[in-house]
Design a protein around this motif. Structure first.
Motif, PDB file in Angstrom:
ATOM      1  N   THR A 122     -23.001 -17.061  -7.121  1.00 49.59           N
ATOM      2  CA  THR A 122     -22.794 -15.590  -7.619  1.00 49.59           C
ATOM      3  C   THR A 122     -21.717 -15.706  -9.079  1.00 49.59           C
ATOM      4  OG1 THR A 122     -22.917 -14.804  -5.517  1.00 49.59           O
ATOM      5  CG2 THR A 122     -21.849 -13.452  -7.075  1.00 49.59           C
ATOM      6  N   ALA A 123     -20.979 -16.324  -9.036  1.00 51.00           N
ATOM      7  CA  ALA A 123     -19.988 -16.562 -10.181  1.00 51.00           C
ATOM      8  C   ALA A 123     -20.895 -17.047 -11.324  1.00 51.00           C
ATOM      9  CB  ALA A 123     -18.642 -17.123 -10.025  1.00 51.00           C
ATOM     10  N   TRP A 164     -16.178 -13.075 -11.843  1.00 53.31           N
ATOM     11  CA  TRP A 164     -15.969 -14.623 -12.208  1.00 53.31           C
ATOM     12  C   TRP A 164     -15.012 -15.229 -11.128  1.00 53.31           C
ATOM     13  CZ3 TRP A 164     -16.455 -15.630 -18.030  1.00 53.31           C
ATOM     14  CH2 TRP A 164     -17.422 -14.919 -18.743  1.00 53.31           C
ATOM     15  N   SER A 165     -14.500 -14.498 -10.301  1.00 55.00           N
ATOM     16  CA  SER A 165     -13.316 -14.889  -9.430  1.00 55.00           C
ATOM     17  C   SER A 165     -14.072 -15.669  -8.248  1.00 55.00           C
ATOM     18  CB  SER A 165     -12.459 -13.835  -8.948  1.00 55.00           C
ATOM     19  OG  SER A 165     -11.881 -13.269  -9.868  1.00 55.00           O
ATOM     20  N   LEU A 166     -13.157 -16.711  -7.683  1.00 56.32           N
ATOM     21  CA  LEU A 166     -13.682 -17.644  -6.934  1.00 56.32           C
ATOM     22  C   LEU A 166     -12.849 -17.449  -5.404  1.00 56.32           C
ATOM     23  CD1 LEU A 166     -14.231 -20.922  -8.749  1.00 56.32           C
ATOM     24  CD2 LEU A 166     -15.925 -19.144  -8.538  1.00 56.32           C
ATOM     25  N   PRO A 167     -13.322 -17.449  -4.197  1.00 57.20           N
ATOM     26  CA  PRO A 167     -12.678 -17.347  -3.198  1.00 57.20           C
ATOM     27  C   PRO A 167     -12.241 -18.345  -2.743  1.00 57.20           C
ATOM     28  CG  PRO A 167     -15.133 -17.408  -2.843  1.00 57.20           C
ATOM     29  CD  PRO A 167     -14.993 -17.420  -4.192  1.00 57.20           C
ATOM     30  N   ARG A 168     -10.770 -18.643  -1.942  1.00 52.97           N
ATOM     31  CA  ARG A 168     -10.409 -19.683  -1.601  1.00 52.97           C
ATOM     32  C   ARG A 168     -10.066 -19.469   0.068  1.00 52.97           C
ATOM     33  NH1 ARG A 168      -4.750 -20.098  -5.314  1.00 52.97           N
ATOM     34  NH2 ARG A 168      -5.772 -21.487  -7.066  1.00 52.97           N
ATOM     35  N   ARG A 169     -10.071 -20.736   0.546  1.00 50.73           N
ATOM     36  CA  ARG A 169     -10.132 -20.410   2.176  1.00 50.73           C
ATOM     37  C   ARG A 169      -9.089 -19.650   2.709  1.00 50.73           C
ATOM     38  NH1 ARG A 169     -11.238 -26.880   3.427  1.00 50.73           N
ATOM     39  NH2 ARG A 169     -13.220 -27.052   2.409  1.00 50.73           N
ATOM     40  N   ASP A 170      -8.051 -19.637   2.135  1.00 52.86           N
ATOM     41  CA  ASP A 170      -6.970 -18.867   2.612  1.00 52.86           C
ATOM     42  C   ASP A 170      -6.944 -17.276   2.436  1.00 52.86           C
ATOM     43  OD1 ASP A 170      -6.009 -18.594   0.077  1.00 52.86           O
ATOM     44  OD2 ASP A 170      -4.387 -19.624   0.075  1.00 52.86           O
ATOM     45  N   GLY A 171      -8.302 -16.734   1.714  1.00 54.20           N
ATOM     46  CA  GLY A 171      -8.357 -15.338   1.471  1.00 54.20           C
ATOM     47  C   GLY A 171      -8.138 -15.030   0.006  1.00 54.20           C
ATOM     48  N   SER A 172      -7.255 -15.856  -0.593  1.00 57.38           N
ATOM     49  CA  SER A 172      -6.887 -15.466  -1.942  1.00 57.38           C
ATOM     50  C   SER A 172      -7.968 -15.894  -2.769  1.00 57.38           C
ATOM     51  CB  SER A 172      -5.496 -16.250  -2.380  1.00 57.38           C
ATOM     52  OG  SER A 172      -5.880 -17.564  -2.385  1.00 57.38           O
ATOM     53  N   GLN A 173      -7.992 -15.628  -4.310  1.00 59.07           N
ATOM     54  CA  GLN A 173      -9.088 -15.930  -5.002  1.00 59.07           C
ATOM     55  C   GLN A 173      -8.277 -16.459  -6.320  1.00 59.07           C
ATOM     56  OE1 GLN A 173     -10.652 -12.211  -6.248  1.00 59.07           O
ATOM     57  NE2 GLN A 173     -12.364 -12.435  -4.803  1.00 59.07           N
ATOM     58  N   VAL A 174      -9.288 -17.437  -7.242  1.00 60.27           N
ATOM     59  CA  VAL A 174      -8.850 -18.014  -8.453  1.00 60.27           C
ATOM     60  C   VAL A 174      -9.526 -16.978  -9.344  1.00 60.27           C
ATOM     61  CG1 VAL A 174      -9.282 -20.132  -9.879  1.00 60.27           C
ATOM     62  CG2 VAL A 174      -9.321 -20.381  -7.397  1.00 60.27           C
ATOM     63  N   GLU A 175      -8.595 -16.560 -10.154  1.00 57.95           N
ATOM     64  CA  GLU A 175      -9.065 -15.547 -11.219  1.00 57.95           C
ATOM     65  C   GLU A 175     -10.144 -16.265 -11.859  1.00 57.95           C
ATOM     66  OE1 GLU A 175      -5.623 -14.201 -13.138  1.00 57.95           O
ATOM     67  OE2 GLU A 175      -5.262 -12.441 -11.668  1.00 57.95           O
TER      68      GLU A 175
END
Length: 292
Positions: free
Chosen positions: A265-266, A216-227
């Protein structure tokens, strides 16, 4: 002095309990002050859709002002109207409401998805729930509805209301929501977003279990993720009102309508999880031995 709605044709032996709940909400609406920011001419909306046949309800905080007005703040009218107001009912104040008006308010809630629903908001939840097979709309074989913790639309966004105002409104909505759940066939409540989860925990006096969900995580533009977070629990009462059954609660941290970058997808993963949980609970109930 307490204002009372005229009890015309509200005999509990002739009408569902939701009519009594609506009448009490009108009494509360009469007493709202300007500081509460409640849209005083807009009718209460304790539920959206056919509550009497729904097993599943999505849950939000309170109705959008756009249920009643255009983006320019003009009251919706004629075919664009979604829900009743003082103007549409032809009365000047809620303390002039009688049983006929109460029934009309309930009917517009029940028929909400057959008229002009706020699709920009509800269709996001409809898509997320598609993998579960549940739908708000009449053509769906498995019906769901929507509940709000607070049945009153406000002129200000919920997040901008003073904390004391939010608490007062949540307290006012608890009894009506408890009665609606108690008297319905609802078995699952689906909480849409972290703010709803937080308000619901306070509202119900429970602490939901939190679980990390990588899918269910969401990708951020900087490559990190929102859990992605899952919240689960169950309730068998709200306040002093008991349900005589357990209602399953499932929540997620992403507000699907407003969270930046919510992926399909999420969204599908959330819907599939909810569908699996409902199917599992239904199968488990069907396999229980019948008491002799």
């Amino acid at each position: 002095m307490r204002t009372e709605i005229h009890p015309v044709n509200l005999d509990p032996n002739r009408h569902p309990p939701m009519y009594s709940s609506m009448a009490r909400l009108l009494e509360l609406l009469v007493t709202q002050t300007r500081e509460s920011t409640v849209i005083s001419w807009a009718g209460p909306v304790p539920f959206f859709g056919d509550l009497s046949s729904a097993k599943v309800a999505t849950v939000g905080i309170n109705p959008s002002n756009l249920e009643f007005v255009t983006n320019d703040g003009v009251e919706l009218d004629q075919e664009a109207r979604r829900l009743h107001t003082l103007r549409s009912l032809g009365i000047s104040s809620w303390d002039a409401a009688d049983g006929t008006h109460v029934r009309a308010l309930v009917r517009t809630c029940e028929r909400y998805f057959t008229r002009n629903p706020y699709r920009r908001w509800f269709d996001v939840l409809e898509r997320s729930m598609a993998p579960s097979g549940y739908s708000y709309y009449p053509l769906g074989e498995r019906r769901m509805c929507h509940l709000d913790l607070v049945p009153f639309a406000t002129s200000e966004k919920w997040a901008y209301l003073p904390p004391a105002n939010r608490r007062a409104l949540v307290d006012q909505g608890r009894e009506a929501m408890a009665e609606l759940i108690r008297d319905s066939p609802l078995e699952f409540l689906i909480l849409n977003g972290r703010s709803v989860v937080t308000e619901f925990e306070t509202f119900a006096g429970v602490r939901l279990d939190a679980h990390l969900r990588d899918d269910w995580s969401l990708p951020r533009r900087d490559g990190s993720q929102v859990e992605g977070m899952l919240y689960t629990g169950q309730i068998d009462r709200l306040g002093s009102i008991e349900f005589e059954r357990s209602v399953q609660v499932i929540g997620y941290n992403h507000n699907l309508q407003s969270s930046f970058g919510v992926t399909s997808t999420a969204m599908r993963a959330i819907g599939e999880y909810v569908g699996d949980q409902i199917a599992s609970a239904t199968n488990s109930k069907a396999c229980r031995p019948t008491p002799v």
